[in-house]
Design an enzyme around this catalytic site. Structure first.
Site, PDB file in Angstrom:
ATOM      1  N   ASP A   3       0.866  -1.177   0.000  1.00  0.00           N
ATOM      2  CA  ASP A   3       0.000   0.000   0.000  1.00  0.00           C
ATOM      3  C   ASP A   3       0.902   1.226   0.000  1.00  0.00           C
ATOM      4  OD1 ASP A   3      -1.830   2.002   0.277  1.00  0.00           O
ATOM      5  OD2 ASP A   3      -2.802   1.187   2.065  1.00  0.00           O
TER       6      ASP A   3
ATOM      7  N   TYR B 103      -7.679  15.078  -7.576  1.00  0.00           N
ATOM      8  CA  TYR B 103      -6.886  14.238  -8.473  1.00  0.00           C
ATOM      9  C   TYR B 103      -6.063  15.091  -9.433  1.00  0.00           C
ATOM     10  CZ  TYR B 103      -5.972  10.941 -12.311  1.00  0.00           C
ATOM     11  OH  TYR B 103      -5.379  10.179 -13.288  1.00  0.00           O
TER      12      TYR B 103
ATOM     13  N   LYS C 123      -1.930  15.341  -9.654  1.00  0.00           N
ATOM     14  CA  LYS C 123      -1.187  15.023 -10.873  1.00  0.00           C
ATOM     15  C   LYS C 123      -0.410  16.233 -11.386  1.00  0.00           C
ATOM     16  CE  LYS C 123      -2.224  10.658 -11.610  1.00  0.00           C
ATOM     17  NZ  LYS C 123      -1.172   9.608 -11.479  1.00  0.00           N
TER      18      LYS C 123
END
Length: 254
Positions: A60, A155, A159
């Site tokens: 993980d 997100y 990024k």
């Protein structure tokens, strides 16, 4: 993949691929194996088996302990690392379709998986690359950074941070012979991706994205993997600090 003269041009190279058990990651693993590399793939679970021929470990990488365990497994399994492909990523759409209501937990999870996992893992593996005087790191970002999509603000921000970090790391590591590049996939047919694309489209009202990419089809995982293979290989030996968009022309950047 082999070169025209039949040689396997990554023979002797050792590669680590995160998120390497399905979709783009699995395609990358297969390409690297076909080119002769020794590959360790990782994912959070054993739900999907890694491509045949690759070593596999669960990790993980959203956590510091997970990245440390993965770095240790890479050293023990491969004896060192020449190529790192940071493919693991993703985020759930905010249910309220709002950048304002994204919770701290949602933000932290997106940052951990899409940015900090790469930062932490690189910090553990880069010293070995520096010592050997060579290496290639490929960060998988996204081509769809510019369209404002409130439900995916966490997100997109993570990024965007990954791309900025890639350029800074590339500048630092270039003198030691280690190359760092980022690659942005566009709309790609992957397991589990359809629901995300549907949600993205419902919130993406001003993106300028076409219903079909200009090249006439959505991408396939192997389209992305081919570009990753190039950036990871010595054929891209004079390329570092760049961003490659692999999106069929759907999201042009100025």
């Amino acid at each position: 993949m082999t070169l025209e003269n039949g040689t396997r041009h990554l023979s002797g190279k050792r590669a680590l691929v995160t998120g390497g058990s399905r979709g783009i990651g699995a395609a990358v693993v297969r390409r690297l194996l076909d080119a002769g590399a020794q590959v360790l793939a990782t994912a959070r679970s054993t739900t999907y088996p890694a491509p045949e021929g690759a070593a596999f470990v669960t990790a993980d990488i959203r956590t510091e302990a997970g990245t440390r365990a993965l770095a240790t497994a890479a050293r023990e399994t491969l004896g060192g690392v020449d190529i790192v492909v940071h493919n693991a990523g993703g985020a759930r759409a905010n249910e309220g379709a709002s950048a304002v209501t994204i919770s701290d937990d949602e933000w932290q999870d997106a940052l951990n998986l899409n940015l900090l996992a790469a930062v932490r893992l690189n910090s553990l593996l880069v010293p070995g690359m520096r010592e050997q005087g060579s290496g290639a790191i490929v960060h998988i970002s996204t081509a769809a950074l510019l369209p404002p999509v409130p439900a995916f603000a966490h997100y997109q921000a993570a990024k965007a941070g990954l791309e900025s970090y890639s350029r800074a790391l590339a500048a630092e590591l270039a003198p030691s012979g280690v190359r760092v590049n980022a690659l942005g996939p566009g709309r790609t047919a992957t397991p589990g991706g359809e629901e995300t694309r549907r949600r993205w489209a419902s919130d993406d009202t001003e993106s300028g994205a076409t219903s079909t990419p200009p090249l006439g089809r959505e991408g396939r995982p192997d389209d992305i993997a081919a570009a990753v293979l190039f950036l990871a290989s010595d054929e891209a030996g004079w390329i570092t600090g760049t961003y490659f968009s692999v999106d069929g022309g759907e999201y042009p950047r100025n």
